[in-house]
Design a protein around this motif. Structure first.
Motif, PDB file in Angstrom:
ATOM      1  N   ARG A  71     -66.924  -6.155  25.591  1.00  0.00           N
ATOM      2  CA  ARG A  71     -68.031  -6.233  24.526  1.00  0.00           C
ATOM      3  C   ARG A  71     -68.887  -4.897  24.720  1.00  0.00           C
ATOM      4  O   ARG A  71     -69.205  -4.543  25.948  1.00  0.00           O
ATOM      5  N   HIS A  72     -69.258  -4.391  23.457  1.00  0.00           N
ATOM      6  CA  HIS A  72     -69.558  -3.001  23.306  1.00  0.00           C
ATOM      7  C   HIS A  72     -71.079  -3.093  22.773  1.00  0.00           C
ATOM      8  O   HIS A  72     -71.468  -4.221  22.646  1.00  0.00           O
ATOM      9  N   HIS A  73     -71.858  -1.823  22.952  1.00  0.00           N
ATOM     10  CA  HIS A  73     -72.999  -1.842  22.417  1.00  0.00           C
ATOM     11  C   HIS A  73     -73.070  -1.337  21.261  1.00  0.00           C
ATOM     12  O   HIS A  73     -72.287  -0.294  20.786  1.00  0.00           O
ATOM     13  N   GLY A  74     -73.262  -2.057  20.219  1.00  0.00           N
ATOM     14  CA  GLY A  74     -73.376  -1.826  18.676  1.00  0.00           C
ATOM     15  C   GLY A  74     -73.741  -0.435  18.410  1.00  0.00           C
ATOM     16  O   GLY A  74     -73.430   0.112  17.484  1.00  0.00           O
ATOM     17  N   PHE A  75     -75.168  -0.235  18.927  1.00  0.00           N
ATOM     18  CA  PHE A  75     -75.663   1.022  18.688  1.00  0.00           C
ATOM     19  C   PHE A  75     -75.058   2.087  19.473  1.00  0.00           C
ATOM     20  O   PHE A  75     -75.653   3.262  19.270  1.00  0.00           O
ATOM     21  N   ASP A 190     -60.536 -13.546  22.963  1.00  0.00           N
ATOM     22  CA  ASP A 190     -60.121 -11.942  22.869  1.00  0.00           C
ATOM     23  C   ASP A 190     -61.149 -11.474  21.670  1.00  0.00           C
ATOM     24  O   ASP A 190     -61.750 -10.390  21.874  1.00  0.00           O
ATOM     25  N   HIS A 191     -61.135 -12.378  20.394  1.00  0.00           N
ATOM     26  CA  HIS A 191     -61.781 -11.785  19.438  1.00  0.00           C
ATOM     27  C   HIS A 191     -63.450 -11.492  19.808  1.00  0.00           C
ATOM     28  O   HIS A 191     -64.026 -10.778  19.313  1.00  0.00           O
ATOM     29  N   LYS A 192     -63.730 -12.441  20.692  1.00  0.00           N
ATOM     30  CA  LYS A 192     -65.393 -12.469  21.063  1.00  0.00           C
ATOM     31  C   LYS A 192     -65.577 -10.941  21.692  1.00  0.00           C
ATOM     32  O   LYS A 192     -66.598 -10.454  21.638  1.00  0.00           O
ATOM     33  N   LYS A 193     -64.700 -10.702  22.132  1.00  0.00           N
ATOM     34  CA  LYS A 193     -64.804  -8.935  22.921  1.00  0.00           C
ATOM     35  C   LYS A 193     -65.262  -7.984  21.760  1.00  0.00           C
ATOM     36  O   LYS A 193     -65.830  -7.003  22.177  1.00  0.00           O
ATOM     37  N   LEU A 194     -64.891  -8.370  20.626  1.00  0.00           N
ATOM     38  CA  LEU A 194     -65.182  -7.439  19.711  1.00  0.00           C
ATOM     39  C   LEU A 194     -66.714  -7.553  19.023  1.00  0.00           C
ATOM     40  O   LEU A 194     -66.880  -6.592  18.270  1.00  0.00           O
ATOM     41  N   VAL A 195     -67.153  -8.433  19.424  1.00  0.00           N
ATOM     42  CA  VAL A 195     -68.724  -8.868  19.028  1.00  0.00           C
ATOM     43  C   VAL A 195     -69.491  -7.812  19.828  1.00  0.00           C
ATOM     44  O   VAL A 195     -69.758  -8.032  21.082  1.00  0.00           O
ATOM     45  N   GLY A 196     -70.512  -7.116  19.147  1.00  0.00           N
ATOM     46  CA  GLY A 196     -71.182  -6.256  20.224  1.00  0.00           C
ATOM     47  C   GLY A 196     -72.321  -7.037  20.944  1.00  0.00           C
ATOM     48  O   GLY A 196     -72.648  -8.026  20.442  1.00  0.00           O
ATOM     49  N   LEU A 197     -72.660  -6.318  22.215  1.00  0.00           N
ATOM     50  CA  LEU A 197     -73.820  -6.754  22.855  1.00  0.00           C
ATOM     51  C   LEU A 197     -75.239  -6.583  22.305  1.00  0.00           C
ATOM     52  O   LEU A 197     -76.111  -7.277  22.418  1.00  0.00           O
ATOM     53  N   TYR A 198     -75.095  -5.372  21.461  1.00  0.00           N
ATOM     54  CA  TYR A 198     -76.303  -5.147  20.738  1.00  0.00           C
ATOM     55  C   TYR A 198     -75.633  -4.824  19.419  1.00  0.00           C
ATOM     56  O   TYR A 198     -74.714  -4.445  19.326  1.00  0.00           O
ATOM     57  N   GLY A 199     -76.575  -4.747  18.235  1.00  0.00           N
ATOM     58  CA  GLY A 199     -76.187  -4.780  16.950  1.00  0.00           C
ATOM     59  C   GLY A 199     -76.563  -3.723  15.958  1.00  0.00           C
ATOM     60  O   GLY A 199     -76.299  -3.570  14.901  1.00  0.00           O
ATOM     61  N   ASP A 200     -77.597  -2.958  16.529  1.00  0.00           N
ATOM     62  CA  ASP A 200     -78.010  -1.853  15.555  1.00  0.00           C
ATOM     63  C   ASP A 200     -78.216  -0.496  16.198  1.00  0.00           C
ATOM     64  O   ASP A 200     -78.055  -0.266  17.512  1.00  0.00           O
ATOM     65  N   ASN A 201     -78.337   0.365  15.314  1.00  0.00           N
ATOM     66  CA  ASN A 201     -78.429   1.874  15.758  1.00  0.00           C
ATOM     67  C   ASN A 201     -79.626   2.145  16.387  1.00  0.00           C
ATOM     68  O   ASN A 201     -80.758   1.372  15.895  1.00  0.00           O
ATOM     69  N   GLN A 301     -72.512 -23.812   8.341  1.00  0.00           N
ATOM     70  CA  GLN A 301     -73.448 -22.435   8.810  1.00  0.00           C
ATOM     71  C   GLN A 301     -72.573 -21.267   8.508  1.00  0.00           C
ATOM     72  O   GLN A 301     -71.329 -21.015   8.900  1.00  0.00           O
ATOM     73  N   MET A 302     -73.240 -20.280   8.078  1.00  0.00           N
ATOM     74  CA  MET A 302     -72.523 -18.977   7.890  1.00  0.00           C
ATOM     75  C   MET A 302     -73.607 -17.851   8.365  1.00  0.00           C
ATOM     76  O   MET A 302     -74.584 -17.962   7.848  1.00  0.00           O
ATOM     77  N   MET A 303     -72.899 -16.953   9.247  1.00  0.00           N
ATOM     78  CA  MET A 303     -73.942 -15.829   9.638  1.00  0.00           C
ATOM     79  C   MET A 303     -73.506 -14.695   8.955  1.00  0.00           C
ATOM     80  O   MET A 303     -72.418 -14.334   9.018  1.00  0.00           O
ATOM     81  N   TYR A 304     -74.612 -14.079   8.336  1.00  0.00           N
ATOM     82  CA  TYR A 304     -74.387 -12.961   7.571  1.00  0.00           C
ATOM     83  C   TYR A 304     -73.472 -11.878   8.768  1.00  0.00           C
ATOM     84  O   TYR A 304     -73.566 -11.888   9.802  1.00  0.00           O
ATOM     85  N   ASP A 305     -73.039 -10.799   8.376  1.00  0.00           N
ATOM     86  CA  ASP A 305     -72.538  -9.606   8.801  1.00  0.00           C
ATOM     87  C   ASP A 305     -73.465  -8.657   9.192  1.00  0.00           C
ATOM     88  O   ASP A 305     -73.678  -7.437   8.902  1.00  0.00           O
ATOM     89  N   GLU A 306     -74.423  -9.277  10.002  1.00  0.00           N
ATOM     90  CA  GLU A 306     -75.579  -8.731  10.567  1.00  0.00           C
ATOM     91  C   GLU A 306     -75.852  -9.552  11.864  1.00  0.00           C
ATOM     92  O   GLU A 306     -75.798 -10.602  12.311  1.00  0.00           O
ATOM     93  N   PRO A 307     -76.676  -8.696  13.113  1.00  0.00           N
ATOM     94  CA  PRO A 307     -76.653  -7.110  13.053  1.00  0.00           C
ATOM     95  C   PRO A 307     -75.452  -6.446  12.556  1.00  0.00           C
ATOM     96  O   PRO A 307     -74.408  -6.769  13.206  1.00  0.00           O
ATOM     97  N   TYR A 308     -75.518  -5.551  11.653  1.00  0.00           N
ATOM     98  CA  TYR A 308     -74.671  -4.828  11.003  1.00  0.00           C
ATOM     99  C   TYR A 308     -73.554  -4.155  12.020  1.00  0.00           C
ATOM    100  O   TYR A 308     -72.311  -4.300  12.025  1.00  0.00           O
TER     101      TYR A 308
END
Length: 524
Positions: A71-75, A190-201, A301-308
């Protein structure tokens, strides 16, 4: 200028590919054979209409090593002001680059520069529409939709359908709301690794160096994301923390919002290109709020594509068969829409069937082509013949003027590359610092891509079919794309768009249609 000619007949051409001699041409070799209507209705082709040459695969065409991925930092991206300022020399130097781009817009309007005229900038400015209007406090149950009630409020059980039925249902609904196509996958380990630890710049205003650093930024700015032992999505407005439930199955739905091919060909430094590029956010806004309300009314439930930047849209689209990766590592290419397509991903607890990755020959073509790299002004993309796809990460050609940004993983994770894919390398620092100094940015690589051309003519369909089964002619096709004028619009030609007669939104919506004749051209 030399022009490509062929004296080969269509029959000889198909024979040379090994696609002639059985049935009526190449399609008969791979097209499914049905013995009765029951087999037809049970087949995948009864659900999604895609060309025969787009083949399903178990894994994406780009090699992935999930053991290298985390998992990476989204920002932690090259869209973050604080990252770019580190390489530019500081916040003031970075602001000077942005100011040069803004001045270019003003100068273009004053000088009536093609692509930057007053009407061009008027279009580019308003093309965003009401995008990004969702308040973070209600992103799991948007309150702007009137009349949305849950099954409990109606006194009925929630919707029950098989994952396959749910996929067909969601595709029908989301396409009706404005998506072009969807793909789906369970959010596995595996797919969870693509979700960021943080989500914004992080903007350069949170500069960590100097006499009074503002580092670290608050979590309301970084927008952290956690997988939590709970059964519902949640968001804490006071802390900016998003929690994704980990004790129930979660599914991702990727979707596409196409954009105008013609306007992308006016890049770089064009307000017309900017209008096309930002349009996807306007078009997705109604689509995603309607989709969330639809899912909520079914009892899910549905989560928007945010934090972007925490939700990996291109990765999700690749895993679920909407696109293939390309030479430019941040570009996903759709077989139907090319690279001029917005890619997004939402998360839900509605069970939905997995859609496989695809092989349409796109990734192989990119290895034989290299036109995007040839035309890249800052030379940020690896050129054809320079190297082969690799697992390695590299430093930018631009040396940072400051040391590593402290904490939050910046000292251990490169900010311009995500490990785990065997691809070409793109120097996103060079790319972004160059682009941000231009009026309306660059993305020239999108405009020159050979997949960004007109659709509907037989020759384009034939080329795509050929690319999918052999790489023999890839070099010829890449050269022919430039020879026959499918590249960029130059100078006054940029203004031709105002006189074109194009479909609504500037793109075809009939690629997947199979009812009512919507995918056929009307006679002149």
């Amino acid at each position: 200028m030399s022009v490509f000619h062929s004296t080969m007949s269509r029959r000889e051409y198909m024979k040379s590919l090994g696609l002639f001699g059985a049935g009526i041409g190449g399609a008969s070799l791979v097209a499914p054979v049905f013995h009765d209507l029951d087999e037809l209705m049970a087949s995948e082709s009864a659900q999604i209409k895609r060309a025969w040459w787009i083949r399903n695969t178990e894994h994406p065409t780009v090699d992935i090593d999930w053991n290298l991925m985390k998992r990476h930092h989204g920002f932690h991206s090259t869209q973050s002001g604080v990252i770019l300022a580190r390489y530019a020399g500081g916040p003031a130097e970075y602001q000077a680059i942005l100011a040069a781009g803004d001045k270019g817009v003003t100068d273009g309007i004053k000088n009536n520069t093609p692509g930057l005229t007053l009407r061009d900038n008027a279009l580019g400015t308003v093309a965003r529409g009401l995008g990004f209007t969702a308040a973070r406090t209600d992103k799991f149950a948007d309150t702007r939709l009137v009349g949305v009630k849950t099954p409990d409020q109606f006194g009925v059980p929630k919707w029950q359908g098989t994952p396959e039925e749910n996929f067909r249902m969601m595709r029908a609904a989301m396409v009706f709301f404005g998506a072009s196509h969807i793909g789906a996958s369970e959010l596995d380990t595996d797919h969870k690794k693509l979700v960021g630890l943080y989500g914004d710049n992080i903007a350069e205003s949170y500069w960590p160096f100097g006499s009074a650093p503002k580092w670290p930024p608050p979590t309301t700015v970084t927008q952290p994301i956690e997988f939590a032992n709970q059964s519902t999505f949640s968001f804490d407005n006071a802390t900016g923390l998003t929690k994704i439930p980990s004790n129930i199955p979660i599914f991702s739905i990727s979707y596409t919002i196409p954009q105008s091919h013609e306007l992308f060909r006016t890049t770089p430094s064009s307000a017309l290109f900017a209008a096309a590029n930002i349009t996807r956010y306007r078009l997705r806004e109604n689509m995603r709020i309607s989709t969330q309300g639809f899912v909520r009314m079914l009892g899910y439930q549905m989560m928007y594509d945010e934090p972007y930047r925490g939700i990996p849209s291109i990765a999700g689209a690749t895993l679920t068969g909407l696109v293939e990766n390309s030479r430019h590592t941040i570009m996903g290419i759709s077989p139907e829409h090319g690279n001029t397509v917005g890619l997004y991903e939402v998360l839900t607890d509605l069970p939905i069937a997995h859609t496989p990755a695809i092989d349409a020959g796109i990734w192989r073509f990119c290895q034989s082509c290299g036109i995007c790299a040839k035309h890249c002004p800052p030379e940020a993309i690896e050129k054809k013949g320079e190297s082969e796809p690799s697992w390695e990460t590299r430093p930018s050609a631009i040396t940072p003027k400051f040391g590593q940004i402290p904490g939050l993983g910046f000292d251990t994770e490169p900010e311009f590359f995500k490990a785990g894919r065997k691809t070409y390398w793109t120097d996103m620092i060079s790319c972004q610092l160059f682009a941000r100094g231009l009026p309306n940015r660059c993305q020239l690589c999108f405009g020159v891509c050979v997949f960004n051309n007109q659709y509907g003519a037989m020759i384009h369909d034939l080329v795509r079919q050929t690319v999918s089964v052999t790489s023999m002619f890839n070099g010829v096709f890449a050269t022919a794309g430039e020879t026959f004028g499918y590249g960029l619009k130059e100078d006054e030609a940029k203004e031709d768009w105002w006189d074109m007669v194009l479909p609504a939104y500037g793109y075809s919506t009939g690629f997947y249609s199979k009812h009512g004749g919507y995918n056929r051209e009307r006679p002149a």
